[in-house]
Design an enzyme around this catalytic site. Structure first.
Site, PDB file in Angstrom:
ATOM      1  N   HIS A 155       0.918  -1.351   0.036  1.00 41.25           N
ATOM      2  CA  HIS A 155      -0.046  -0.031   0.090  1.00 41.25           C
ATOM      3  C   HIS A 155       1.000   1.163   0.052  1.00 41.25           C
ATOM      4  CE1 HIS A 155       0.604   0.686   4.303  1.00 41.25           C
ATOM      5  NE2 HIS A 155       0.737  -0.516   4.621  1.00 41.25           N
TER       6      HIS A 155
ATOM      7  N   ASP B 224      -0.555   4.267   0.671  1.00 36.96           N
ATOM      8  CA  ASP B 224      -1.012   5.095   1.887  1.00 36.96           C
ATOM      9  C   ASP B 224      -0.438   5.123   2.968  1.00 36.96           C
ATOM     10  OD1 ASP B 224      -2.350   2.634   1.937  1.00 36.96           O
ATOM     11  OD2 ASP B 224      -3.954   3.739   3.244  1.00 36.96           O
TER      12      ASP B 224
ATOM     13  N   ASP C 159       6.019   1.319   7.272  1.00 34.70           N
ATOM     14  CA  ASP C 159       4.986   0.957   6.873  1.00 34.70           C
ATOM     15  C   ASP C 159       4.210   1.875   5.725  1.00 34.70           C
ATOM     16  OD1 ASP C 159       2.459  -0.410   7.196  1.00 34.70           O
ATOM     17  OD2 ASP C 159       1.789   0.549   8.881  1.00 34.70           O
TER      18      ASP C 159
ATOM     19  N   GLU D  58      -5.003   0.693   2.346  1.00 37.87           N
ATOM     20  CA  GLU D  58      -4.844  -0.111   3.681  1.00 37.87           C
ATOM     21  C   GLU D  58      -4.923   0.473   4.979  1.00 37.87           C
ATOM     22  OE1 GLU D  58      -2.808  -3.071   6.316  1.00 37.87           O
ATOM     23  OE2 GLU D  58      -2.372  -0.936   5.934  1.00 37.87           O
ATOM     24  N   GLU D  59      -4.746   1.716   5.105  1.00 39.65           N
ATOM     25  CA  GLU D  59      -4.405   2.238   6.397  1.00 39.65           C
ATOM     26  C   GLU D  59      -5.913   2.819   6.774  1.00 39.65           C
ATOM     27  OE1 GLU D  59      -2.399   1.526   8.309  1.00 39.65           O
ATOM     28  OE2 GLU D  59      -0.386   1.578   7.478  1.00 39.65           O
TER      29      GLU D  59
ATOM     30  N   GLU E 179       4.197  -5.910   4.528  1.00 34.74           N
ATOM     31  CA  GLU E 179       3.968  -5.237   5.773  1.00 34.74           C
ATOM     32  C   GLU E 179       5.314  -5.566   6.820  1.00 34.74           C
ATOM     33  OE1 GLU E 179       1.704  -3.381   6.963  1.00 34.74           O
ATOM     34  OE2 GLU E 179       0.110  -3.507   5.180  1.00 34.74           O
TER      35      GLU E 179
ATOM     36  N   HIS F 161       3.576   3.715  12.837  1.00 34.71           N
ATOM     37  CA  HIS F 161       2.465   4.537  13.308  1.00 34.71           C
ATOM     38  C   HIS F 161       2.875   5.471  14.368  1.00 34.71           C
ATOM     39  CE1 HIS F 161      -1.169   2.105  11.509  1.00 34.71           C
ATOM     40  NE2 HIS F 161      -0.032   1.716  10.713  1.00 34.71           N
TER      41      HIS F 161
END
Length: 377
Positions: free
Chosen positions: A68, A70, A101, A135-136, A164, A350
């Site tokens: 991903h 995003d 990520d 995805e997020e 991931e 994150h």
């Protein structure tokens, strides 16, 4: 010393503010590189989400890199030591939102495929990329929609690596060969609102639900197995009452979640919950959300290729785990695909000051290329 191809591409991707569901040109950058390698590109836009499917070759097996573009929001900029969208290297660490990520993985995938095709232009099977910008976010219009499209035309992925961040201490120390399922229940227990001084003409849904909730938390749902821990039940949210001290509430709302192994099924868990609630004579409404089914790749060519590739680069085999939350691998696994997650260290994902070791990106590129060598050379 000039930047390596992997680091150069990673920096380019990381400089783009692709906060979910935005892509901010990341996919266009990847597509340009893949077109130059002879990939056929199919852009799939579903509502606010941009996805693409890229494929090179028509033969089996079909190997896919999934990822991903995003990223999650940055949080407070004052907490960052650097601008989160100006990739910066400090003491061998690359800092930026998405470094781990998972834009670092995307750069590694692209460069690994470029090197592999340069060495094996007539490789076996087919290579593909499944990339989303969802995805997020709510994961409604991303990988799951692309998978539905592929299934409708019987274009089935045989093997897939999801980029991931699977690693814990150093890149490749852990690969995820499965994930638990996630099932959420939204329970509304119905009572009768009234004055706290007159409980005999009211019915307190909080009091009524307590015994049932305690039993739910104490229930052994399964014992797990060699790959999965026992299924867990958690209550993340409860809400009831008017805020007044003299009013018995009319309803109590409880959100609960199962993280379940392959030893349990959605239907089995739902049935056991309903039987337990009914045993306690509750009046209730219950809605379910299936966030994802468990999947496991415990054998097969992909698992062997990944373990051998990591061992070649690290001189040590990885640990196989199914811990952590859900990933888009759950959608791909529904095709019957072998699915493995292999990516950077996840210690800062994150968080503010998200970062990845520059050397780890080079190692991950080598691992991805070695997987391709093992499967398609």
């Amino acid at each position: 010393m000039p930047d390596t191809p992997t680091l150069t591409l990673a920096k380019d991707l990381l400089s783009r503010q692709s906060v979910t569901p935005e892509d901010a040109g990341c996919q266009e950058l990847m597509i340009k590189r893949l077109k130059a390698l002879g990939f056929t590109i199919e852009i799939m836009v579903f509502e606010d989400t941009t996805n693409f499917w890229a494929r090179r070759g028509t033969e089996a097996p079909l190997f896919t890199f999934a990822g991903h573009t995003d990223v999650v929001p940055t949080g407070s900029l004052t907490q960052w030591n650097t601008d989160p969208f100006e990739p910066t290297i400090i003491d061998g660490m690359l800092y930026a939102r998405g470094a781990a990520d998972m834009k670092g993985s995307l750069a590694c995938m692209i460069v690994a495929v470029e090197r592999f095709i340069s060495e094996h232009p007539e490789h076996k099977g087919s290579l593909s990329f499944l990339i989303t910008s969802d995805e997020e976010g709510p994961f409604i219009n991303g990988t799951t929609r692309v998978v539905d499209t592929l299934k409708e035309r019987n274009e089935i992925i045989d093997m897939c690596i999801v980029g991931e961040p699977s690693s814990t201490q150093y890149v490749g120390d852990v690969v995820k060969n499965g994930r638990r399922g996630s099932l959420t229940g939204n329970l509304t227990v119905k009572g009768i609102q009234g004055h706290v001084a007159y409980p005999h003409i009211a019915r307190n849904p909080i009091h009524q639900s307590m015994a049932a909730l305690l039993e739910l938390t104490m229930t052994e749902w399964d014992l797990g197995n060699a790959y999965f821990p026992p299924t867990s039940f958690q209550i993340p949210n409860m809400n009831s009452g008017t805020g007044a001290s003299n009013v018995i509430p009319g309803t109590a709302e409880i959100m609960f979640n199962f993280r379940f192994s392959t030893e349990s099924t959605v239907e089995g868990l739902q049935q056991r919950v309903i039987e337990l609630l009914d045993k306690h004579n509750l009046e209730y409404d219950l809605d379910w959300i299936i966030n994802g089914l468990p999947f496991l790749t415990d054998t097969g060519d992909l698992l062997t290729a990944v373990v051998d590739a990591v061992a070649t680069v690290n001189q040590q085999k990885p640990e196989l785990l199914t811990t952590g939350g859900t990933s888009d691998g759950r959608f791909i696994a529904q095709m019957g695909s072998q699915v493995i997650e292999l990516g950077p260290v996840n210690a800062t994902i994150h968080k503010v000051n998200e970062c990845v070791k520059v050397d780890d990106l080079e190692k991950l590129t080598d691992m991805y290329q070695e997987v391709l060598n093992n499967l398609l050379a």
